[in-house]
Design a protein around this motif. Structure first.
Motif, mmCIF file in Angstrom:
data_model
loop_
_atom_site.group_PDB
_atom_site.id
_atom_site.type_symbol
_atom_site.label_atom_id
_atom_site.label_comp_id
_atom_site.label_asym_id
_atom_site.label_seq_id
_atom_site.Cartn_x
_atom_site.Cartn_y
_atom_site.Cartn_z
ATOM 1 N N GLN A 183 0.860 -1.178 0.000
ATOM 2 C CA GLN A 183 0.000 0.000 0.000
ATOM 3 C C GLN A 183 0.897 1.229 0.000
ATOM 4 O O GLN A 183 2.041 1.168 0.463
ATOM 5 C CB GLN A 183 -0.891 0.041 1.248
ATOM 6 C CG GLN A 183 -1.973 -1.020 1.260
ATOM 7 C CD GLN A 183 -3.109 -0.665 2.219
ATOM 8 O OE1 GLN A 183 -3.376 0.504 2.502
ATOM 9 N NE2 GLN A 183 -3.793 -1.683 2.697
ATOM 10 N N ARG A 197 1.936 2.651 4.673
ATOM 11 C CA ARG A 197 1.981 1.484 5.551
ATOM 12 C C ARG A 197 3.067 1.717 6.587
ATOM 13 O O ARG A 197 4.016 2.472 6.338
ATOM 14 C CB ARG A 197 2.324 0.248 4.731
ATOM 15 C CG ARG A 197 1.375 -0.949 4.728
ATOM 16 C CD ARG A 197 0.022 -0.727 5.228
ATOM 17 N NE ARG A 197 -0.728 -1.986 5.263
ATOM 18 C CZ ARG A 197 -1.998 -2.045 5.588
ATOM 19 N NH1 ARG A 197 -2.666 -0.955 5.895
ATOM 20 N NH2 ARG A 197 -2.624 -3.209 5.601
ATOM 21 N N PRO A 232 -6.902 3.513 2.862
ATOM 22 C CA PRO A 232 -5.979 2.568 2.239
ATOM 23 C C PRO A 232 -5.759 2.898 0.756
ATOM 24 O O PRO A 232 -6.652 3.425 0.098
ATOM 25 C CB PRO A 232 -6.715 1.234 2.368
ATOM 26 C CG PRO A 232 -8.165 1.598 2.331
ATOM 27 C CD PRO A 232 -8.288 2.993 2.900
ATOM 28 N N ILE A 250 -4.245 0.535 -2.177
ATOM 29 C CA ILE A 250 -3.657 -0.753 -2.558
ATOM 30 C C ILE A 250 -2.734 -0.564 -3.761
ATOM 31 O O ILE A 250 -3.150 -0.030 -4.791
ATOM 32 C CB ILE A 250 -4.764 -1.753 -2.946
ATOM 33 C CG1 ILE A 250 -5.823 -1.851 -1.852
ATOM 34 C CG2 ILE A 250 -4.184 -3.123 -3.268
ATOM 35 C CD1 ILE A 250 -5.347 -2.437 -0.584
ATOM 36 N N ALA A 310 -9.560 4.140 -1.503
ATOM 37 C CA ALA A 310 -10.974 4.175 -1.126
ATOM 38 C C ALA A 310 -11.023 4.460 0.368
ATOM 39 O O ALA A 310 -9.980 4.551 1.013
ATOM 40 C CB ALA A 310 -11.634 2.839 -1.421
ATOM 41 N N TRP A 311 -12.221 4.603 0.910
ATOM 42 C CA TRP A 311 -12.321 4.781 2.358
ATOM 43 C C TRP A 311 -12.300 3.416 3.042
ATOM 44 O O TRP A 311 -12.487 2.378 2.421
ATOM 45 C CB TRP A 311 -13.597 5.535 2.726
ATOM 46 C CG TRP A 311 -14.813 4.997 2.047
ATOM 47 C CD1 TRP A 311 -15.540 3.889 2.398
ATOM 48 C CD2 TRP A 311 -15.447 5.531 0.881
ATOM 49 N NE1 TRP A 311 -16.576 3.713 1.516
ATOM 50 C CE2 TRP A 311 -16.551 4.698 0.579
ATOM 51 C CE3 TRP A 311 -15.193 6.644 0.052
ATOM 52 C CZ2 TRP A 311 -17.397 4.931 -0.508
ATOM 53 C CZ3 TRP A 311 -16.037 6.871 -1.028
ATOM 54 C CH2 TRP A 311 -17.125 6.019 -1.293
ATOM 55 N N TYR A 312 -12.069 3.453 4.335
ATOM 56 C CA TYR A 312 -12.014 2.234 5.140
ATOM 57 C C TYR A 312 -13.396 1.788 5.602
ATOM 58 O O TYR A 312 -14.307 2.595 5.755
ATOM 59 C CB TYR A 312 -11.178 2.489 6.397
ATOM 60 C CG TYR A 312 -9.738 2.032 6.295
ATOM 61 C CD1 TYR A 312 -9.430 0.692 6.053
ATOM 62 C CD2 TYR A 312 -8.692 2.929 6.475
ATOM 63 C CE1 TYR A 312 -8.116 0.272 5.985
ATOM 64 C CE2 TYR A 312 -7.372 2.503 6.410
ATOM 65 C CZ TYR A 312 -7.096 1.164 6.157
ATOM 66 O OH TYR A 312 -5.797 0.738 6.099
ATOM 67 N N THR A 313 -13.537 0.490 5.861
ATOM 68 C CA THR A 313 -14.611 -0.029 6.711
ATOM 69 C C THR A 313 -13.974 -0.169 8.100
ATOM 70 O O THR A 313 -12.833 -0.652 8.215
ATOM 71 C CB THR A 313 -15.082 -1.415 6.222
ATOM 72 O OG1 THR A 313 -15.465 -1.316 4.848
ATOM 73 C CG2 THR A 313 -16.268 -1.923 7.033
ATOM 74 N N GLU A 335 -11.867 -3.229 9.293
ATOM 75 C CA GLU A 335 -10.545 -3.532 8.731
ATOM 76 C C GLU A 335 -9.433 -3.095 9.683
ATOM 77 O O GLU A 335 -8.403 -3.743 9.803
ATOM 78 C CB GLU A 335 -10.337 -2.801 7.394
ATOM 79 C CG GLU A 335 -11.296 -3.216 6.305
ATOM 80 C CD GLU A 335 -10.952 -2.502 5.005
ATOM 81 O OE1 GLU A 335 -11.539 -1.428 4.761
ATOM 82 O OE2 GLU A 335 -10.107 -3.005 4.251
ATOM 83 N N ASN A 389 -6.343 -5.029 11.533
ATOM 84 C CA ASN A 389 -4.986 -4.453 11.586
ATOM 85 C C ASN A 389 -4.457 -4.259 13.009
ATOM 86 O O ASN A 389 -3.310 -4.592 13.299
ATOM 87 C CB ASN A 389 -4.948 -3.107 10.860
ATOM 88 C CG ASN A 389 -5.362 -3.213 9.406
ATOM 89 O OD1 ASN A 389 -5.446 -4.315 8.856
ATOM 90 N ND2 ASN A 389 -5.646 -2.099 8.767
HETATM 91 N N1 ARG Z 1 -7.693 -4.285 4.546
HETATM 92 C C1 ARG Z 1 -6.730 -3.371 4.028
HETATM 93 C C2 ARG Z 1 -6.211 -2.482 5.149
HETATM 94 O O1 ARG Z 1 -6.612 -2.638 6.253
HETATM 95 C C3 ARG Z 1 -7.312 -2.497 2.935
HETATM 96 C C4 ARG Z 1 -8.036 -3.222 1.821
HETATM 97 C C5 ARG Z 1 -8.925 -2.315 1.002
HETATM 98 N N2 ARG Z 1 -9.937 -1.709 1.804
HETATM 99 C C6 ARG Z 1 -10.759 -0.733 1.406
HETATM 100 N N3 ARG Z 1 -11.600 -0.243 2.265
HETATM 101 N N4 ARG Z 1 -10.716 -0.284 0.158
HETATM 102 O O2 ARG Z 1 -5.422 -1.614 4.976
#
Ligand code: ARG
Length: 388
Positions: free
Chosen positions: A145, A148, A232, A234, A253-256, A259, A264
């Motif tokens: 990413q 990081r 994040p 990628i 994109a934005w996070y959920t 995640e 993490n």
């Molecule tokens: N799970 C990954 C992280 O914690 C990011 C993956 C993509 N996630 C997203 N919301 N677009 O960094």
């Protein structure tokens, strides 16, 4: 000794023309290209492929094709928004200089971060760099990413920072980078054009927005010193589009919230913070049956959501995200399309059974165009078969 010249790039596809024709057909059928133009465009591509072994995609092919690649990706819960993906055309960046210009790629990556950040209203943004052609593979990034944290392996085998990046951290140290040795040191970007030495670049602090994690009720939470990057990006996926392969196509994109809170910061193979959170909550961590992990996991995730909200940074919760995903499925069905999905990637890491995706079943069918994981490009990341 490892060779720093190693740079695995995906080979060009076996049947580029067939893939290109399929893409033009799909874009035409879905109404993104004029109905009468397909035959002429296919003839053009055929000719260009025959003479150069590659071809140049139009802005529209690149834009809509990338959106469809996202729609086809089985790992992503956020595909509801596939039509909103924005693209930066970076195909010409850094290609002019002698064998490739790493500095120009770096500048463009920093600009990507600034545009995606958008003052906290995170944008869905993809930057597409030069494709691989038969005589010249495209540029690669060693980082998984763009932002990081380093993971410093200690003599006793433990890691300070993010264990996920321990191998990458070691590799960039071999290139001469020196970190602070802290828990949340941002790694430099390592850019490599095939056949050239990799170069590393530290990101400017103002391109790396971060959030300190606090909690809506526990005042002590901030004392844990936890933080995470705002969104994040990628950078280890290859964009496979219409017979071309783009090895560097960072996607923001934005996070959920799960995640960060439920993976993490909490996975035992990552920051492993649940024991500390549970102890501060006063829970008995000696016995599984007190459900200290579950309770700490929930509060950590609540803290993440609260902190991003308080900082005014886009983040989505897993309940809303899964509802949107089901709406996306329904929309796709109405359009007569399948919705490729990997159940284990779609079901959130906490409270899976409370979300509408739990009862559903999916096929993770792989179709093109798509985003696919790269084999690691960094020599120390343990890719088998690399020269040592
Ligand atoms: N799970 C990954 C992280 O914690 C990011 C993956 C993509 N996630 C997203 N919301 N677009 O960094």
């Amino acid at each position: 000794m490892m060779s720093s010249r190693v740079c695995v790039t995906p080979s060009t596809p076996a049947a580029p023309l067939a893939e290109a024709v399929a893409l033009i057909r799909q874009l035409t059928v879905e109404g993104h290209l004029p109905a009468g133009g397909a035959q002429r465009r296919v003839a053009e591509i055929t000719e260009e492929l025959a003479t150069t072994g590659s071809y140049s995609q139009t802005q529209q092919e690149l834009l809509v094709g990338s959106r469809i690649a996202w729609r086809n990706n089985p790992q992503c819960i956020g595909k509801f928004y596939w039509k909103a993906l924005e693209i930066r055309d970076c195909r010409a960046i850094g290609t002019g200089a002698d064998g490739g210009d790493e500095g120009a790629v770096f500048e463009a990556l920093v600009e990507h971060l600034r545009q995606a950040w958008n003052g906290g209203k995170v944008r869905l943004l993809l930057s597409v760099f030069a494709p691989s052609t038969p005589d010249r593979p495209g540029p690669r990034l060693w980082n998984g990413q763009l932002i990081r944290y380093a993971g410093y392996r200690q003599y006793d085998g433990s890691v300070i920072g993010d264990p996920e990046t321990a191998a990458l951290t070691e590799a960039v140290q071999c290139l001469g980078w020196r970190g602070q040795g802290g828990e949340f040191d941002v790694l430099p970007l390592v850019i490599q054009w095939p056949g050239r030495e990799p170069r590393w670049f530290d990101l400017p602090a103002d391109a790396v927005p971060e959030v300190r994690i606090s909690h809506p009720e526990y005042r002590w939470f901030e004392e844990l010193g936890l933080r995470w990057h705002a969104f994040p990006t990628i950078s280890n996926q290859v964009l496979e589009l219409g017979g071309l392969r783009y090895p560097l196509a960072p996607f923001s994109a934005w996070y959920t919230c799960t995640e960060i809170g439920a993976r993490n910061l909490s996975d035992t193979s990552r920051y492993d913070k649940l024991p500390e959170v549970a102890r501060r909550m006063g829970l008995d961590t000696a016995r599984d049956r007190t459900l200290w992990r579950d309770r700490a996991l929930l509060e950590l995730t609540a803290g993440v959501l609260h902190s991003y909200d308080r900082a005014g940074i886009s983040i989505i919760d897993h309940h809303f995200a899964t509802k949107q995903f089901v709406r996306h499925e329904e929309r796709e069905q109405k359009s007569g399309r399948d919705c490729p999905a990997d159940w284990s990637a779609i079901v959130p890491a906490t409270s899976g059974s409370t979300t509408p995706v739990w009862q559903r079943r999916y096929d993770a069918t792989r179709v093109l165009p798509n985003f696919s994981p790269h084999p690691p490009s960094c020599p120390a990341q343990g890719a088998e078969g690399l020269p040592s």
